[in-house]
Structure formats: C-alpha cells, structure tokens
Scaffold this motif. Structure first.
Motif, PDB file in Angstrom:
ATOM      1  N   SER A 288      55.834  13.696  79.043  1.00 23.36           N
ATOM      2  CA  SER A 288      55.964  12.424  78.346  1.00 23.36           C
ATOM      3  C   SER A 288      57.447  12.118  78.203  1.00 23.36           C
ATOM      4  O   SER A 288      58.286  13.001  78.341  1.00 23.36           O
ATOM      5  CB  SER A 288      55.324  12.500  76.953  1.00 23.36           C
ATOM      6  OG  SER A 288      56.071  13.373  76.137  1.00 23.36           O
ATOM      7  N   VAL A 289      57.766  10.869  77.915  1.00 29.58           N
ATOM      8  CA  VAL A 289      59.173  10.525  77.707  1.00 29.58           C
ATOM      9  C   VAL A 289      59.766  11.331  76.560  1.00 29.58           C
ATOM     10  O   VAL A 289      60.871  11.838  76.644  1.00 29.58           O
ATOM     11  CB  VAL A 289      59.320   9.014  77.420  1.00 29.58           C
ATOM     12  CG1 VAL A 289      60.696   8.707  76.887  1.00 29.58           C
ATOM     13  CG2 VAL A 289      59.109   8.232  78.697  1.00 29.58           C
TER      14      VAL A 289
ATOM     15  N   LYS B  35      56.532   1.095  81.033  1.00 29.32           N
ATOM     16  CA  LYS B  35      55.947   2.381  81.417  1.00 29.32           C
ATOM     17  C   LYS B  35      55.043   2.135  82.619  1.00 29.32           C
ATOM     18  O   LYS B  35      54.073   1.397  82.522  1.00 29.32           O
ATOM     19  CB  LYS B  35      55.101   2.968  80.287  1.00 29.32           C
ATOM     20  CG  LYS B  35      55.873   3.528  79.104  1.00 29.32           C
ATOM     21  CD  LYS B  35      54.901   4.220  78.148  1.00 29.32           C
ATOM     22  CE  LYS B  35      55.629   4.823  76.962  1.00 29.32           C
ATOM     23  NZ  LYS B  35      54.683   5.551  76.071  1.00 29.32           N
ATOM     24  N   SER B  36      55.348   2.773  83.727  1.00 26.20           N
ATOM     25  CA  SER B  36      54.522   2.548  84.913  1.00 26.20           C
ATOM     26  C   SER B  36      53.090   3.036  84.676  1.00 26.20           C
ATOM     27  O   SER B  36      52.142   2.440  85.175  1.00 26.20           O
ATOM     28  CB  SER B  36      55.120   3.252  86.127  1.00 26.20           C
ATOM     29  OG  SER B  36      55.142   4.659  85.944  1.00 26.20           O
ATOM     30  N   ARG B  37      52.935   4.094  83.909  1.00 28.07           N
ATOM     31  CA  ARG B  37      51.594   4.626  83.672  1.00 28.07           C
ATOM     32  C   ARG B  37      50.719   3.606  82.959  1.00 28.07           C
ATOM     33  O   ARG B  37      49.556   3.396  83.308  1.00 28.07           O
ATOM     34  CB  ARG B  37      51.664   5.913  82.851  1.00 28.07           C
ATOM     35  CG  ARG B  37      50.323   6.607  82.712  1.00 28.07           C
ATOM     36  CD  ARG B  37      50.380   7.794  81.769  1.00 28.07           C
ATOM     37  NE  ARG B  37      51.462   8.699  82.117  1.00 28.07           N
ATOM     38  CZ  ARG B  37      51.618   9.893  81.544  1.00 28.07           C
ATOM     39  NH1 ARG B  37      50.765  10.291  80.616  1.00 28.07           N
ATOM     40  NH2 ARG B  37      52.609  10.675  81.882  1.00 28.07           N
ATOM     41  N   GLU B  38      51.268   2.937  81.952  1.00 31.05           N
ATOM     42  CA  GLU B  38      50.501   1.936  81.220  1.00 31.05           C
ATOM     43  C   GLU B  38      50.277   0.689  82.070  1.00 31.05           C
ATOM     44  O   GLU B  38      49.190   0.125  82.094  1.00 31.05           O
ATOM     45  CB  GLU B  38      51.216   1.563  79.927  1.00 31.05           C
ATOM     46  CG  GLU B  38      51.201   2.664  78.878  1.00 31.05           C
ATOM     47  CD  GLU B  38      51.844   2.211  77.586  1.00 31.05           C
ATOM     48  OE1 GLU B  38      52.328   1.055  77.525  1.00 31.05           O
ATOM     49  OE2 GLU B  38      51.886   3.007  76.637  1.00 31.05           O
TER      50      GLU B  38
ATOM     51  N   HIS C  20      56.456   8.792  88.352  1.00 31.72           N
ATOM     52  CA  HIS C  20      56.142   8.102  87.105  1.00 31.72           C
ATOM     53  C   HIS C  20      57.462   7.705  86.476  1.00 31.72           C
ATOM     54  O   HIS C  20      58.352   8.549  86.321  1.00 31.72           O
ATOM     55  CB  HIS C  20      55.364   9.029  86.176  1.00 31.72           C
ATOM     56  CG  HIS C  20      55.119   8.447  84.820  1.00 31.72           C
ATOM     57  ND1 HIS C  20      54.360   7.328  84.616  1.00 31.72           N
ATOM     58  CD2 HIS C  20      55.551   8.832  83.591  1.00 31.72           C
ATOM     59  CE1 HIS C  20      54.322   7.039  83.321  1.00 31.72           C
ATOM     60  NE2 HIS C  20      55.047   7.939  82.688  1.00 31.72           N
TER      61      HIS C  20
ATOM     62  N   GLU D  53      59.825   5.310  83.506  1.00 31.06           N
ATOM     63  CA  GLU D  53      59.882   4.557  82.256  1.00 31.06           C
ATOM     64  C   GLU D  53      61.305   4.050  82.059  1.00 31.06           C
ATOM     65  O   GLU D  53      62.272   4.747  82.361  1.00 31.06           O
ATOM     66  CB  GLU D  53      59.457   5.421  81.068  1.00 31.06           C
ATOM     67  CG  GLU D  53      58.025   5.895  81.135  1.00 31.06           C
ATOM     68  CD  GLU D  53      57.564   6.603  79.868  1.00 31.06           C
ATOM     69  OE1 GLU D  53      58.246   6.459  78.832  1.00 31.06           O
ATOM     70  OE2 GLU D  53      56.540   7.291  79.917  1.00 31.06           O
ATOM     71  N   TYR D  54      61.413   2.826  81.559  1.00 31.16           N
ATOM     72  CA  TYR D  54      62.699   2.240  81.179  1.00 31.16           C
ATOM     73  C   TYR D  54      62.762   2.155  79.661  1.00 31.16           C
ATOM     74  O   TYR D  54      61.796   1.720  79.023  1.00 31.16           O
ATOM     75  CB  TYR D  54      62.856   0.832  81.751  1.00 31.16           C
ATOM     76  CG  TYR D  54      63.132   0.761  83.228  1.00 31.16           C
ATOM     77  CD1 TYR D  54      64.448   0.734  83.699  1.00 31.16           C
ATOM     78  CD2 TYR D  54      62.097   0.707  84.150  1.00 31.16           C
ATOM     79  CE1 TYR D  54      64.711   0.644  85.065  1.00 31.16           C
ATOM     80  CE2 TYR D  54      62.347   0.623  85.513  1.00 31.16           C
ATOM     81  CZ  TYR D  54      63.660   0.601  85.962  1.00 31.16           C
ATOM     82  OH  TYR D  54      63.916   0.520  87.304  1.00 31.16           O
ATOM     83  N   LEU D  55      63.900   2.562  79.105  1.00 33.91           N
ATOM     84  CA  LEU D  55      64.104   2.486  77.666  1.00 33.91           C
ATOM     85  C   LEU D  55      65.452   1.845  77.376  1.00 33.91           C
ATOM     86  O   LEU D  55      66.387   1.946  78.175  1.00 33.91           O
ATOM     87  CB  LEU D  55      64.062   3.875  77.021  1.00 33.91           C
ATOM     88  CG  LEU D  55      62.781   4.685  77.179  1.00 33.91           C
ATOM     89  CD1 LEU D  55      62.910   5.649  78.356  1.00 33.91           C
ATOM     90  CD2 LEU D  55      62.468   5.469  75.910  1.00 33.91           C
TER      91      LEU D  55
ATOM     92  N   VAL E 267      60.812   1.285  74.328  1.00 37.47           N
ATOM     93  CA  VAL E 267      60.257   1.305  75.680  1.00 37.47           C
ATOM     94  C   VAL E 267      60.233  -0.114  76.246  1.00 37.47           C
ATOM     95  O   VAL E 267      59.679  -1.034  75.649  1.00 37.47           O
ATOM     96  CB  VAL E 267      58.833   1.890  75.687  1.00 37.47           C
ATOM     97  CG1 VAL E 267      58.235   1.806  77.092  1.00 37.47           C
ATOM     98  CG2 VAL E 267      58.861   3.345  75.209  1.00 37.47           C
TER      99      VAL E 267
END
Length: 351
Positions: free
Chosen positions: A21-22, A92-95, A79, A81-83, A89
């Motif tokens: 996870s992030v 999130k590519s997963r979401e 996978h 994520e950009y923050l 956030v």
C-alpha cells in the motif's frame, strides 16, 4: 461533459494491483531507506528491490539504469499512485481501474521525457518499487502546459509518484491480456453500479416523492418500464410515442432539485438537441423518459441519480448522487436516415 454513464475504455494498456500500500511503502522509504538520490534531470528517487519478500534499497548508478535498453519495446505492468506534498492522494490506478493492472509501453527516451514519468519508469525493473519526487510546476508544465494549482502546493512544490513494477511483457502478450482485463473491468464496474443503484435508488425515490408532494405535481407518473423516472406531462403531443432508433429533437432546461439551473438549450443559442433514442447517447433517464412521450409533448421529468450522473456527479455543476429535474419539449421525432452517423454526444451542463 457527456450525457452518458457508460464506462470509458482505459487509454493505457492497464496496471496491476501492487503488493504494498502507499502507506506501508512510504513508511519503508523513511525508515532506513536513506536519502533521495537524484537523476541528472532533477527527479528525486528511491528504488527498492524485492529480496525474499523483503524490500531492500537498490542503487541506480548515476541515476540511469543501463539495462533499460533491454526493456525498450516491451510493456511494464505496475501499480501507481500520485500524491501531493501533503500526502493527499491525487490518483490511484487500483481504484480507477477496479484492481485491474495498467500496462505502460516502454520506449526509447526522448529529451522531452527526461525529468518526467517515462524517465522514472525507466529506472524500475520487474519486482521493484519506487518513490519519485517531481517539482510540481515542472511536471505540470510538461504535461498540462501550466503551473501546478496553488492549493496543490500548500505543503510543498512537489508531487510524489509511487510505483510497484509487477512484470514485463511483450507488446502482443500485453495487448491480449489487456483485452481480457477490459472485459473484467467493465463487468466489475457494472456490478458496482448495480450495487450502488440498489441502495441509492431507494433514497432517491424518497427524495423525488417528497419533491413531487412539496411542488404539488399531482399528475406525476412513474415510468411504466420500471426505470424509476417520474414523468409529469404538461402539454400532450400528437402521434405515437418515440421509439428506440428514431432521432428525437428536444428543447430542455436542467435543474438540481434546489432549483439551480445547470444547463439549458437557451445557453446554446436556443439550439435544440438531437440524438438517436435508446442508443446510450444520453444519460439513461432521458432514454427512459422520452420513450414515453410523443412529438409536441412538453413535460417535466425527474430522474434518480443512478440514471443521471451517479456517484461521480458532473463537477462542478452537478454534485454526486444528485436526482435531477428536466423541463423538456419534444419538438420532433423522425426515423433515422439509413446511413446516418450517430451525432456527437452533448450534455446538460455545457455541450
């Protein structure tokens, strides 16, 4: 904006759900992960390799992976994520892809790509995880040709990108797998929409019934097809009801239930809007309601949110989970020409 709730097809080949996870990944970076290294272009980075299920720091000499040339022409699944600098956030590519992998084509880097995401991806090998810090203004100038929004930079002028590189594939293998993944993604989206509608429709129906009562809309009738749309005919038309496939032309005014107008034909020079009925070119509530009307009809239609813009809404004009009201006039109904092209989709809230 579009009169449509149909899922869009992902532009990338698609990205796999990461093991970390992030939160846990960023934690691993700050606890014993050392300082950020920096590429010549200015990207700050930390790379970790998976060793027996544990992540250890991996050095990248000079901020350039010499083995990247062997990966050019292939596709990396990852996978991402950009923050923001404040750990909010951004994506999130997963979401976004319902847990389905996104795949990134790896290409020979150009001068314009140095200092941006393609260079960051080039540092990763399958199984690696990476954290990359970009200057927010620099990244926005490259990708959007503008400075980063001020609210994004409240806690620092940088953007964090985390990446879990899962696997490397040939382009043919990636394309074949992506096509199967797209079907899975669409099926999952439909499942989630059905689950959402099952609960949200009950809440919306109560809201719409209360609206009907408060506004004394005594002749409101529920769509006999069971869609959940309410139709209040204010002027009967003539002839048969419009049928799927026919081209219908309407003048309309769209409002939230608090009376705020978000779009209208009048905002477009009074130009009516034409589209093929029952072909998914508009929000489902329109397809359902107009099939109950005939040429010359004027009506108010009340649409539950699941048949309008759903839980996403259409910011900033239409909030999430918003039942909508449309005052419409069905000015024309005609059969579609044999070789007609489907007209461009147009929405309320700015076509």
């Amino acid at each position: 904006m579009q009169f449509s709730l149909r899922p869009g097809v992902a532009r990338q080949l698609a990205l796999a759900a990461g093991v970390l996870s992030v939160a846990s990944f960023l934690s691993s970076c700050t606890k014993g992960g050392g300082d950020f290294a920096k590429t010549k272009s200015g990207i700050e980075y930390k790379i970790f390799k998976n060793v027996g299920g544990k992540y250890e720091s991996r050095e990248v000499a000079g901020g350039e992976d010499a083995s990247y040339k062997d990966r050019v022409g292939k596709v990396m699944s990852a996978h991402i994520e950009y923050l923001t600098s404040g750990d909010s956030v951004m994506m999130k590519s997963r979401e976004r892809q319902f847990g389905i992998p996104v795949r990134i084509p790896l290409e020979t880097l150009t001068a314009k790509q140095m200092g941006a995401e393609p260079e960051a991806f080039s540092l990763l090998q399958p199984g690696d995880s990476g954290v990359f810090r970009f200057n927010a203004d620099t990244l926005y100038k490259r990708n959007a040709h503008q400075l980063a929004p001020a609210n994004l930079k409240k806690k620092g002028n940088f953007i964090i990108l985390t990446v879990k590189a899962v696997a490397l594939q040939t382009r043919d293998a990636a394309m074949a797998e992506a096509m199967a993944d797209q079907q899975k993604m669409m099926a999952e989206q439909q499942r989630q929409m059905r689950a959402y509608a099952a609960t949200q429709d009950k809440a919306d129906d109560a809201v719409l019934q209360d609206y009907i009562k408060k506004n004394n809309l005594t002749n409101a009738k529920k769509d006999p097809s069971g869609s959940g749309v309410y139709i209040i005919t204010t002027q009967p038309g003539t002839g048969p009801n419009a049928k799927a496939g026919q081209i219908v032309t309407v003048q309309y005014r769209g409002l939230l239930l608090d009376g705020k107008e978000f779009d209208a034909s009048a905002k477009h020079g009074g130009q009516p809007f034409s589209f093929p009925l029952g072909r998914g070119q508009v929000i489902p509530g329109w397809d359902a309601a107009l099939a109950q009307l005939n040429k010359g009809s004027k009506a108010t239609i009340l649409i539950p949110s699941s048949l309008a813009y759903g839980k996403q809404g259409s910011p900033p004009a239409i909030p999430a989970n918003s039942p909508l009201r449309f005052d419409i006039e069905l000015t024309d109904v005609k059969d579609a020409p044999a070789q007609a092209q489907a007209p461009a989709m147009a929405p309320p809230a700015g076509r």
